[in-house]
Design an enzyme around this catalytic site. Structure first.
Site, mmCIF file in Angstrom:
data_model
loop_
_atom_site.group_PDB
_atom_site.id
_atom_site.type_symbol
_atom_site.label_atom_id
_atom_site.label_comp_id
_atom_site.label_asym_id
_atom_site.label_seq_id
_atom_site.Cartn_x
_atom_site.Cartn_y
_atom_site.Cartn_z
ATOM 1 N N ASP A 36 0.985 -1.432 0.068
ATOM 2 C CA ASP A 36 -0.079 0.228 -0.115
ATOM 3 C C ASP A 36 1.075 1.448 -0.376
ATOM 4 O OD1 ASP A 36 -2.425 -1.634 0.552
ATOM 5 O OD2 ASP A 36 -2.476 -0.490 2.623
ATOM 6 N N LYS A 93 -7.518 1.150 -5.388
ATOM 7 C CA LYS A 93 -9.214 0.016 -4.411
ATOM 8 C C LYS A 93 -10.506 1.007 -5.051
ATOM 9 C CE LYS A 93 -6.757 -1.033 0.058
ATOM 10 N NZ LYS A 93 -7.048 -2.669 -0.194
ATOM 11 N N GLY A 165 -5.788 -3.101 8.584
ATOM 12 C CA GLY A 165 -5.418 -1.156 9.496
ATOM 13 C C GLY A 165 -5.026 -1.899 11.142
ATOM 14 N N GLY A 226 -3.644 -7.037 7.676
ATOM 15 C CA GLY A 226 -3.050 -7.113 9.262
ATOM 16 C C GLY A 226 -1.041 -8.138 9.272
ATOM 17 N N GLY A 247 -0.653 -3.670 3.903
ATOM 18 C CA GLY A 247 -1.282 -1.902 3.850
ATOM 19 C C GLY A 247 -0.569 -1.791 4.690
ATOM 20 N N SER A 248 -0.683 -1.273 6.117
ATOM 21 C CA SER A 248 -0.272 -0.424 6.997
ATOM 22 C C SER A 248 1.108 -0.621 7.396
ATOM 23 C CB SER A 248 -1.361 0.330 8.246
ATOM 24 O OG SER A 248 -2.557 0.437 8.233
#
Lengths: 306, 195
Positions: A36, A93, A165, A226, A247-248
């Protein structure tokens, strides 16, 4: 290239947007990490770290959680800035059911569209009809039924939903094990039982049969939601995921460059514990995260879309 | 015969399946494996560098010592098949600092020459020696811009999309993905040469 040569390219014989071309694209991502990113600078860091693709978005899921409100497709300019900055594929997205956002991303040349529960759903009861697009789609799933329903709608790639997240890998583990368990179950079924199973999960019997015969989903299956450390990535690869979305976990880490490279290496060496130990040294702290168990159901993104 | 697919990233499994199908047709005894170390690579008669992301594959094979072993394999006359990202990595130059090329086949390539995934396509490819066109699958495909000490053997509407080269004509390098179709003629060709 074809245009520059001035040759009369036989356009009639070219077939675009076929299942083979869309699913083939997803296969090229196997064994890779998709990261991301929210701007060109992050996209370049991801590419340098060895990402196979980047996912363009306005905010990483952890920040979407913090901010609250309605989360939408990233601005067109953000997507374009990222497309222009890297040579690897760029994914974007869109909200579940938001056909117009998807058409916009297809028109600006995004390589794959993620119809994602991380954004606020636009249609609580229908997903996008992904077959009408030439651009391939990836969709999240918590179980085999969701996965096969999305494939039936035209998804060329499936990923676990996990709980985006949070930096807590437990939901992704749960979803992947649930999918694998259900595949084992249908492998042992006869035709009649498979037909009943297909009816229960509201998926076509042909997809249930195909999955049972192959012993795996008919499309590429990544882990997402996650994943925050090299060990998390290795865990998901050991559960037979074809690759990893982070992602994060990268840009929420203390040292994104090192964490990005380490997760890429971990996916390559997921079954070698000594190598994993080496990779995990000196990557700095992972994202802070939230335990998935501490979330209220209303805050769980995975329940969006079914 | 041992057919190893460089197994760092990309459609490795598809290459093994295509090779097994070709071996079956030719009634050849072929073992396929994922190659992740130089030692494994040295045991292979034919090595494939699959489709995937060329920047990622290039990075891994440099770090894992596979790049050097691959160069030695080709130099020693071992069979070699490179598809799409594999072609980019195997080429003389991709004119892109993000990919370290091995220069085991003398072509210059351009990454993503056909455009983004939306422009990816299926199209019939003319292959030297094949009676019927081959079903080409082009995914964010590279173009072969110039051919040096190699011989063109596959064309899409007149553009070169496949070459044969290397020290012993032992290298097949393609813009497209024979491993994604059920037509195993390309893999058969590679095996017939390696035999």
């Amino acid at each position: 290239m074809m245009d520059e040569t001035g040759d009369a390219t036989d356009v009639e014989s070219l077939k675009r947007g076929t299942d083979l071309v869309k699913r083939g694209f997803a296969k090229m991502q196997k064994g890779g990490v998709i990261m991301d990113v929210v701007n060109a600078e992050q996209a370049e860091i991801a590419e340098d770290a060895g990402a196979v693709a980047v996912m363009a978005l306005e905010k990483v899921p952890a920040d979407i959680r913090k901010r609250g409100g309605v989360a939408r497709m990233a601005p067109v300019e953000t997507n374009e800035e990222i497309i222009d900055s890297v040579s690897i594929p760029v994914m974007g997205k869109v909200r579940i059911g938001h056909t117009a956002e998807a058409r916009i991303l297809q028109s600006i040349g995004v390589d794959m569209i993620d119809e994602s529960e991380v954004l606020t759903p636009a249609d609580p009861s229908n997903h996008i009809d992904k077959r009408e697009f030439e651009t391939p789609f990836v969709c999240g799933a918590r179980d085999l039924g969701e996965a096969l329903r999305r494939i039936d709608e035209g998804a060329a790639m499936i990923r676990t939903k996990g709980e985006a997240g949070t930096g807590d890998v437990s939901e992704a583990v749960k979803h992947q094990k649930r999918i694998k368990g259900a595949i084992r179950e249908i492998e042992g079924m006869n035709t009649e039982e498979r037909r009943n199973f297909a009816r229960e999960i509201e998926a076509p019997i042909s997809l249930v049969e195909e999955t049972a015969e192959r012993g795996r989903l008919p499309v590429v299956n990544f882990a997402a939601g996650g994943i925050a450390t090299p060990a998390d990535a290795a865990l998901m690869m050991n559960l037979e995921c074809d690759g990893i979305f982070v992602g994060s976990g990268i840009f929420g880490a203390e040292d994104p460059e090192s964490m990005g490279e380490a997760i890429v290496e971990a996916v390559n060496s997921y079954d070698d514990p000594e190598e994993l130990a080496e990779i995990s040294r000196n990557v700095g702290g992972g994202m802070t995260g939230t335990s998935s168990a501490d979330l209220e159901d209303a805050d769980r993104m995975q329940y969006r879309g079914n | 015969m041992k057919y190893g697919v460089v197994g760092v990233q990309g459609d490795v499994e598809e290459h093994r399946e295509a090779a097994e199908q070709a071996a079956g047709k030719l009634e050849l005894d072929v073992d396929t494996l994922d190659v992740t170390t130089a030692g494994e690579l040295r045991e292979c008669d034919v090595v494939a560098l699959p489709g995937g992301e060329s920047t990622t594959i290039s990075r891994h094979i440099e770090e894992d010592g596979l790049a050097e072993a691959l160069e030695e394999h080709v130099e020693g006359g071992g069979g070699f098949l490179a598809t799409c990202a594999g072609l980019i990595v195997a080429s003389h130059s991709a004119d892109d600092e993000r990919v370290v090329t091995l220069d085991v086949v003398d072509v210059d390539v351009e990454r993503n020459a056909y455009g983004s995934q939306r422009e990816s396509f299926e199209a019939p490819v003319e292959v030297d020696g094949f009676d019927d066109p081959y079903p080409g699958v082009f995914i964010r495909a590279p173009a072969i811009d110039s051919v040096g000490e190699a011989e063109a053997f596959a064309w899409l509407n007149g553009d070169v999309v496949g070459v044969r080269g290397g020290p012993d004509d032992n290298v097949y390098a393609l813009s497209f993905h024979p491993e994604l179709t059920a037509d195993s003629r390309i893999h058969e060709l590679v095996f017939q040469d390696a035999r």
